[in-house]
Design a protein around this motif. Structure first.
Motif, short mmCIF file in Angstrom:
data_model
loop_
_atom_site.label_atom_id
_atom_site.label_comp_id
_atom_site.label_asym_id
_atom_site.label_seq_id
_atom_site.Cartn_x
_atom_site.Cartn_y
_atom_site.Cartn_z
N PRO A 32 0.80 -1.22 0.00
CA PRO A 32 0.00 0.00 0.00
C PRO A 32 0.84 1.28 0.00
O PRO A 32 0.28 2.37 0.09
N LEU A 41 -10.36 2.45 3.81
CA LEU A 41 -10.11 1.01 3.72
C LEU A 41 -10.98 0.38 2.63
O LEU A 41 -12.09 0.84 2.37
N GLY A 42 -10.45 -0.66 2.02
CA GLY A 42 -11.22 -1.37 1.00
C GLY A 42 -11.15 -0.71 -0.36
O GLY A 42 -11.82 -1.12 -1.30
N GLN A 43 -10.27 0.32 -0.47
CA GLN A 43 -10.18 1.01 -1.77
C GLN A 43 -8.99 0.54 -2.59
O GLN A 43 -8.92 0.80 -3.78
N GLY A 44 -8.05 -0.11 -1.95
CA GLY A 44 -6.86 -0.55 -2.68
C GLY A 44 -6.86 -2.05 -2.80
O GLY A 44 -7.87 -2.72 -2.57
N PRO A 55 -4.37 -4.30 -1.22
CA PRO A 55 -3.15 -4.59 -0.46
C PRO A 55 -2.78 -6.07 -0.48
O PRO A 55 -3.63 -6.89 -0.71
#
Lengths: 239, 161
Positions: free
Chosen positions: A163, A234-237, A239
């Motif tokens: 990230p 959170l939850g947008q990439g 990782p």
């Protein structure tokens, strides 16, 4: 004057590739603070220092300084800036001076590293509390800094992987810093030692002189607070 | 909350094989749990990705400059250490209790190995100490080879004439 920014992967994860050796014939432990593959152990160096060999202490400083400096930065919590880096350097110096002065009282019941962490954590808490009474203005990495000797740029690493890549976003980076900063010093010490510096629960307990159950509990609350603070991101990439 | 605690144990590799297997089975059947695990892991990874500055090049020199200017550290004498620690209430209480116990024991104090002083701590007179105070007492005991006896041998009954 330039401060370099380390990619965290190279700052905290032992690579095992360094082959730089010092006058004692030991490898420098670099950022990891790992014991050298050969050469004098911490205890041997401590014995030399106790018998008056100050140069042996320099070896201990080189072995652990990157780790202490990283810990101090994380515990102080603000974004990297010239002011905060100078403060981290001052505090790192204070840690090693304090350790030197109290070295005669060190005994090998705890590892030297754990003892060093204990001293560092105590001084960080003292400094953080003092600093809260005298707020420091944090400056952004994105803008060059104006100093007496002209404009100073901070080097931003070449982000390559998730990230880290996502943290190129100044907003997200600010939020992650903020998430760490708003934790109480007790929670921050545990999450920094365990999640960022790789100490085991047992080592954290020993360094902070708290029961194992307290380590687990603080880690639980620290992670929960961290997640709550970062929830919008959170939850947008991937990782 | 227990579920969340299990997430930490799982992420930190602190589950035994059986417990881990059960947790992973639950993970496969619970999208909510899987989302919790993923978001916890992601938050930690974001934290780990924060950049750190390298220390200034001259930091070691600065540290060693300060260190070299200091007198060689010496082990504090027992009296110095005690005089510092006697400012702490718990240590004062402990020292007071010790004094009373030693006075009561009188002739029961016995010489230890190598004629080192012996401190007898009466198990019946316990003083609650903080961790650091306990550490200090332990440090003293180890530094000065003082022998601690956790219980006091009772005085032999007087023989009846």
């Amino acid at each position: 004057m330039r401060f370099r920014l380390n990619h965290p992967a190279s700052a905290s994860v032992p690579t095992g590739e360094s082959d730089q050796r010092d006058e004692f014939g030991a490898r420098d432990a670099g950022s990891s603070g790992e014991l050298p593959a050969y050469g004098p152990t911490d205890l041997e160096l401590i014995e030399r220092v106790r018998s008056g060999d100050v140069d042996a202490y320099e070896h201990l400083v080189r072995r652990y300084q990157p780790r202490v400096f990283a810990h101090v930065q994380r515990m102080l919590g603000s974004q990297p800036s010239l002011g905060s880096m100078e403060e981290a350097a001052d505090l790192t110096q204070e840690v090693f001076v304090k350790v030197y002065q109290t070295l005669p009282r060190y005994r090998a019941q705890a590892s030297f590293q754990t003892w060093l962490y204990r001293v560092t954590a105590n001084l960080c808490v003292d400094r953080y509390r003092r600093r809260q009474r005298t707020p420091v203005v944090a400056r952004s990495l994105d803008a060059p800094l104006e100093t007496d000797s002209g404009e100073v740029e901070l080097e931003v690493p070449d982000w390559g992987s998730e990230p880290s890549h996502r943290l190129q976003s100044a907003e997200l980076r600010r939020e992650v810093h903020r998430a760490l900063e708003v934790l109480s010093d007790k929670l921050r010490a545990v999450i920094v030692m365990h999640d960022l510096e790789g100490l085991s629960y047992e080592e954290v307990a020993e360094a902070l002189r708290i029961p194992l159950g307290t380590v687990k509990s603080r880690l639980f609350h620290a992670r929960a607070a961290l997640k709550a603070q970062l929830e919008p991101y959170l939850g947008q990439g991937s990782p | 909350m227990d579920g969340l605690r299990h997430i930490n144990q799982y992420l930190d590799g602190r589950m035994g094989p059986d417990e881990r297997e059960r947790f992973e089975a639950e993970l496969a059947n619970s999208p909510e749990l899987a989302a919790e695990v993923a978001s916890t892991r992601e938050a930690i990874e974001l934290l780990r990705a924060l950049p750190l500055a390298a220390a200034p090049d001259d930091l070691t020199d600065r540290i060693m400059g300060s260190v070299r200017a200091l007198p060689r550290p010496v082990r504090p004498s027992l009296m110095d250490a005690l005089s510092l620690q006697l400012r702490r209430p718990a240590v004062v209480a402990f020292a007071g209790a010790m004094t009373v116990v030693m006075a009561l024991l009188g002739a029961n104090l016995v010489g230890g190995p190598g004629d080192e002083p012996v401190v007898v701590i009466n198990g019946g007179n316990q003083v609650r100490l903080s961790n650091s105070d306990s550490q200090f007492v332990n440090d003293c005991l180890a530094d000065y080879q003082v022998v601690a006896v956790s219980s006091v041998p009772s005085r032999p009954p007087a023989r009846e004439e």
